[in-house]
Design a protein around this motif. Structure first.
Motif, PDB file in Angstrom:
ATOM      1  N   ILE A  30     -18.313 -51.748   2.989  1.00  0.00           N
ATOM      2  CA  ILE A  30     -19.026 -50.584   2.466  1.00  0.00           C
ATOM      3  C   ILE A  30     -18.062 -49.634   1.774  1.00  0.00           C
ATOM      4  CG2 ILE A  30     -20.306 -48.504   3.135  1.00  0.00           C
ATOM      5  CD1 ILE A  30     -21.625 -50.177   5.332  1.00  0.00           C
ATOM      6  N   VAL A  31     -16.902 -49.431   2.382  1.00  0.00           N
ATOM      7  CA  VAL A  31     -15.900 -48.540   1.787  1.00  0.00           C
ATOM      8  C   VAL A  31     -15.472 -49.062   0.419  1.00  0.00           C
ATOM      9  CG1 VAL A  31     -13.555 -47.630   2.012  1.00  0.00           C
ATOM     10  CG2 VAL A  31     -15.051 -47.726   4.014  1.00  0.00           C
ATOM     11  N   VAL A  32     -15.158 -50.355   0.348  1.00  0.00           N
ATOM     12  CA  VAL A  32     -14.722 -50.954  -0.919  1.00  0.00           C
ATOM     13  C   VAL A  32     -15.823 -50.849  -1.968  1.00  0.00           C
ATOM     14  CG1 VAL A  32     -14.029 -53.104  -2.043  1.00  0.00           C
ATOM     15  CG2 VAL A  32     -13.102 -52.529   0.200  1.00  0.00           C
ATOM     16  N   GLY A  33     -17.054 -51.165  -1.563  1.00  0.00           N
ATOM     17  CA  GLY A  33     -18.172 -51.084  -2.499  1.00  0.00           C
ATOM     18  C   GLY A  33     -18.406 -49.672  -2.995  1.00  0.00           C
ATOM     19  N   ALA A  34     -18.318 -48.697  -2.089  1.00  0.00           N
ATOM     20  CA  ALA A  34     -18.526 -47.300  -2.475  1.00  0.00           C
ATOM     21  C   ALA A  34     -17.450 -46.827  -3.445  1.00  0.00           C
ATOM     22  CB  ALA A  34     -18.541 -46.412  -1.233  1.00  0.00           C
ATOM     23  N   VAL A  35     -16.209 -47.177  -3.164  1.00  0.00           N
ATOM     24  CA  VAL A  35     -15.095 -46.768  -4.043  1.00  0.00           C
ATOM     25  C   VAL A  35     -15.264 -47.384  -5.429  1.00  0.00           C
ATOM     26  CG1 VAL A  35     -12.623 -46.971  -4.438  1.00  0.00           C
ATOM     27  CG2 VAL A  35     -13.478 -46.346  -2.173  1.00  0.00           C
ATOM     28  N   CYS A  36     -15.626 -48.666  -5.484  1.00  0.00           N
ATOM     29  CA  CYS A  36     -15.831 -49.325  -6.785  1.00  0.00           C
ATOM     30  C   CYS A  36     -16.968 -48.659  -7.554  1.00  0.00           C
ATOM     31  CB  CYS A  36     -16.127 -50.808  -6.577  1.00  0.00           C
ATOM     32  SG  CYS A  36     -14.705 -51.772  -6.026  1.00  0.00           S
ATOM     33  N   GLY A  37     -18.047 -48.315  -6.847  1.00  0.00           N
ATOM     34  CA  GLY A  37     -19.160 -47.638  -7.496  1.00  0.00           C
ATOM     35  C   GLY A  37     -18.752 -46.282  -8.047  1.00  0.00           C
ATOM     36  N   LEU A  38     -17.934 -45.550  -7.284  1.00  0.00           N
ATOM     37  CA  LEU A  38     -17.464 -44.243  -7.737  1.00  0.00           C
ATOM     38  C   LEU A  38     -16.575 -44.368  -8.974  1.00  0.00           C
ATOM     39  CD1 LEU A  38     -16.650 -42.561  -4.307  1.00  0.00           C
ATOM     40  CD2 LEU A  38     -18.356 -41.778  -5.960  1.00  0.00           C
ATOM     41  N   VAL A  39     -15.721 -45.383  -8.981  1.00  0.00           N
ATOM     42  CA  VAL A  39     -14.837 -45.595 -10.139  1.00  0.00           C
ATOM     43  C   VAL A  39     -15.668 -45.881 -11.390  1.00  0.00           C
ATOM     44  CG1 VAL A  39     -13.118 -47.150 -11.141  1.00  0.00           C
ATOM     45  CG2 VAL A  39     -12.869 -46.367  -8.775  1.00  0.00           C
ATOM     46  N   ILE A  40     -16.656 -46.766 -11.260  1.00  0.00           N
ATOM     47  CA  ILE A  40     -17.514 -47.093 -12.402  1.00  0.00           C
ATOM     48  C   ILE A  40     -18.280 -45.861 -12.870  1.00  0.00           C
ATOM     49  CG2 ILE A  40     -19.529 -48.434 -13.133  1.00  0.00           C
ATOM     50  CD1 ILE A  40     -16.945 -50.042 -12.929  1.00  0.00           C
ATOM     51  N   SER A  41     -18.790 -45.075 -11.915  1.00  0.00           N
ATOM     52  CA  SER A  41     -19.519 -43.856 -12.269  1.00  0.00           C
ATOM     53  C   SER A  41     -18.624 -42.881 -13.022  1.00  0.00           C
ATOM     54  CB  SER A  41     -20.068 -43.190 -10.998  1.00  0.00           C
ATOM     55  OG  SER A  41     -20.768 -42.010 -11.306  1.00  0.00           O
ATOM     56  N   HIS A  42     -17.377 -42.759 -12.569  1.00  0.00           N
ATOM     57  CA  HIS A  42     -16.421 -41.867 -13.230  1.00  0.00           C
ATOM     58  C   HIS A  42     -16.121 -42.344 -14.651  1.00  0.00           C
ATOM     59  CE1 HIS A  42     -13.024 -39.167 -13.718  1.00  0.00           C
ATOM     60  NE2 HIS A  42     -12.251 -40.205 -14.036  1.00  0.00           N
ATOM     61  N   LEU A  43     -15.937 -43.648 -14.812  1.00  0.00           N
ATOM     62  CA  LEU A  43     -15.645 -44.196 -16.144  1.00  0.00           C
ATOM     63  C   LEU A  43     -16.823 -43.994 -17.095  1.00  0.00           C
ATOM     64  CD1 LEU A  43     -13.878 -47.556 -15.148  1.00  0.00           C
ATOM     65  CD2 LEU A  43     -12.810 -45.467 -16.059  1.00  0.00           C
ATOM     66  N   ILE A  44     -18.033 -44.198 -16.583  1.00  0.00           N
ATOM     67  CA  ILE A  44     -19.229 -44.015 -17.420  1.00  0.00           C
ATOM     68  C   ILE A  44     -19.376 -42.554 -17.829  1.00  0.00           C
ATOM     69  CG2 ILE A  44     -21.753 -44.064 -17.420  1.00  0.00           C
ATOM     70  CD1 ILE A  44     -21.584 -46.556 -15.666  1.00  0.00           C
ATOM     71  N   THR A  45     -19.115 -41.637 -16.892  1.00  0.00           N
ATOM     72  CA  THR A  45     -19.236 -40.217 -17.187  1.00  0.00           C
ATOM     73  C   THR A  45     -18.231 -39.804 -18.240  1.00  0.00           C
ATOM     74  OG1 THR A  45     -20.005 -39.754 -14.933  1.00  0.00           O
ATOM     75  CG2 THR A  45     -19.157 -37.905 -16.202  1.00  0.00           C
ATOM     76  N   ASN A  46     -16.992 -40.260 -18.112  1.00  0.00           N
ATOM     77  CA  ASN A  46     -15.953 -39.920 -19.088  1.00  0.00           C
ATOM     78  C   ASN A  46     -16.262 -40.485 -20.454  1.00  0.00           C
ATOM     79  OD1 ASN A  46     -14.455 -38.451 -17.290  1.00  0.00           O
ATOM     80  ND2 ASN A  46     -12.920 -40.026 -16.908  1.00  0.00           N
ATOM     81  N   ARG A  47     -16.799 -41.714 -20.482  1.00  0.00           N
ATOM     82  CA  ARG A  47     -17.134 -42.326 -21.753  1.00  0.00           C
ATOM     83  C   ARG A  47     -18.263 -41.577 -22.445  1.00  0.00           C
ATOM     84  NH1 ARG A  47     -18.885 -48.700 -22.671  1.00  0.00           N
ATOM     85  NH2 ARG A  47     -19.113 -48.554 -24.953  1.00  0.00           N
ATOM     86  N   THR A  48     -19.235 -41.121 -21.639  1.00  0.00           N
ATOM     87  CA  THR A  48     -20.358 -40.373 -22.206  1.00  0.00           C
ATOM     88  C   THR A  48     -19.874 -39.044 -22.803  1.00  0.00           C
ATOM     89  OG1 THR A  48     -21.856 -41.340 -20.568  1.00  0.00           O
ATOM     90  CG2 THR A  48     -22.592 -39.330 -21.687  1.00  0.00           C
ATOM     91  N   ARG A  49     -18.961 -38.375 -22.095  1.00  0.00           N
ATOM     92  CA  ARG A  49     -18.432 -37.100 -22.610  1.00  0.00           C
ATOM     93  C   ARG A  49     -17.655 -37.303 -23.883  1.00  0.00           C
ATOM     94  NH1 ARG A  49     -16.176 -34.656 -16.850  1.00  0.00           N
ATOM     95  NH2 ARG A  49     -18.205 -34.019 -16.013  1.00  0.00           N
ATOM     96  N   CYS A  50     -16.920 -38.409 -23.976  1.00  0.00           N
ATOM     97  CA  CYS A  50     -16.098 -38.662 -25.162  1.00  0.00           C
ATOM     98  C   CYS A  50     -16.950 -38.944 -26.391  1.00  0.00           C
ATOM     99  CB  CYS A  50     -15.159 -39.839 -24.906  1.00  0.00           C
ATOM    100  SG  CYS A  50     -13.841 -39.482 -23.710  1.00  0.00           S
TER     101      CYS A  50
END
Length: 226
Positions: free
Chosen positions: A204-224
């Motif tokens: 669960i920890v690994v899955g949650a961290v991976c999900g957070l990383v993807i969410s962060h990347l998507i958010t940054n890409r959207t802002r750019c």
């Protein structure tokens, strides 16, 4: 405060249902009713409580349960950050109390109401939060008291209640299709880790961290791209 307390009642009624289910199954796996009450009042985080109870019941992996709960609650960093304006003017003690009683439901309701009326503030958040933590603690405790007096619920096919309660909570966290990719990644990574015989809590920890990383990347890409 009264406005927030009344506005949250429909959501509190839903929380009471899966809170009772959680308490019921927690008692069935050996948790005393007072332990469930103490957990609900002091932690006040349904998803983390479900994971913790499952881990303690299955393997007694305290560290794994704590890490899984922490990973599930990382979203509260963003939630608390979004409340900086709402909490301004409160004493440190009141800020800490308000943060403790803030959950997904009353936070989302407060922000939605605040978008319509900027005068909605800490009073609304506190009133709705007090109702939610009271309902959650009472419903989980009643479930635990009931569960301790009943025979093994697995005989009646009710062993799925943990899963059902968790799904109900997850549904309340859904904010639209923007969540689809991070949630899918988290789900896939967690299932993959479990299939490789990793302890469920750490999966669960690994899955949650991976999900957070993807969410962060998507958010940054959207802002750019804006």
């Amino acid at each position: 405060m009264k406005h927030g307390a009344l506005a949250i009642l429909p959501l509190a009624a839903g929380a009471a249902v899966y809170g009772f289910a959680f308490g019921l199954l927690a008692a069935q796996v050996g948790f005393p009713w007072w332990g469930v009450a103490l957990m609900s009042g002091s932690i006040h985080a349904g998803s983390s409580q479900i994971v913790a109870v499952e881990q303690f019941a299955g393997t007694s992996a305290a560290l794994g349960a704590a890490l899984a709960g922490a990973a599930l609650n990382l979203r509260y960093i963003g939630i608390v950050a979004s409340l900086s304006e709402v909490l301004s003017g409160l004493s440190l003690r009141m800020k800490l109390l308000t943060i403790h009683i803030t959950g997904d439901e009353n936070w989302a309701l407060t922000m939605a109401e605040r978008a319509k009326n900027q005068e909605i503030g800490a009073g609304f958040l506190i009133g709705s939060g007090l109702v939610m933590i009271t309902v959650w603690t009472v419903s989980t405790t009643l479930g635990a008291v009931t569960g301790s007096a009943l025979p093994n619920l697995e005989q009646f096919g009710l062993g799925f209640a943990f899963t059902a309660a968790f799904i109900a909570m997850a549904r309340g966290l859904w904010r639209g299709y923007a969540n689809l990719i991070p949630w899918t990644v988290s789900f896939a990574v967690t299932i993959g880790a479990v299939s490789l015989d990793a302890p469920k809590a750490y999966a669960i920890v690994v899955g949650a961290v991976c999900g957070l990383v993807i969410s962060h990347l998507i958010t940054n890409r959207t802002r750019c791209t804006l």
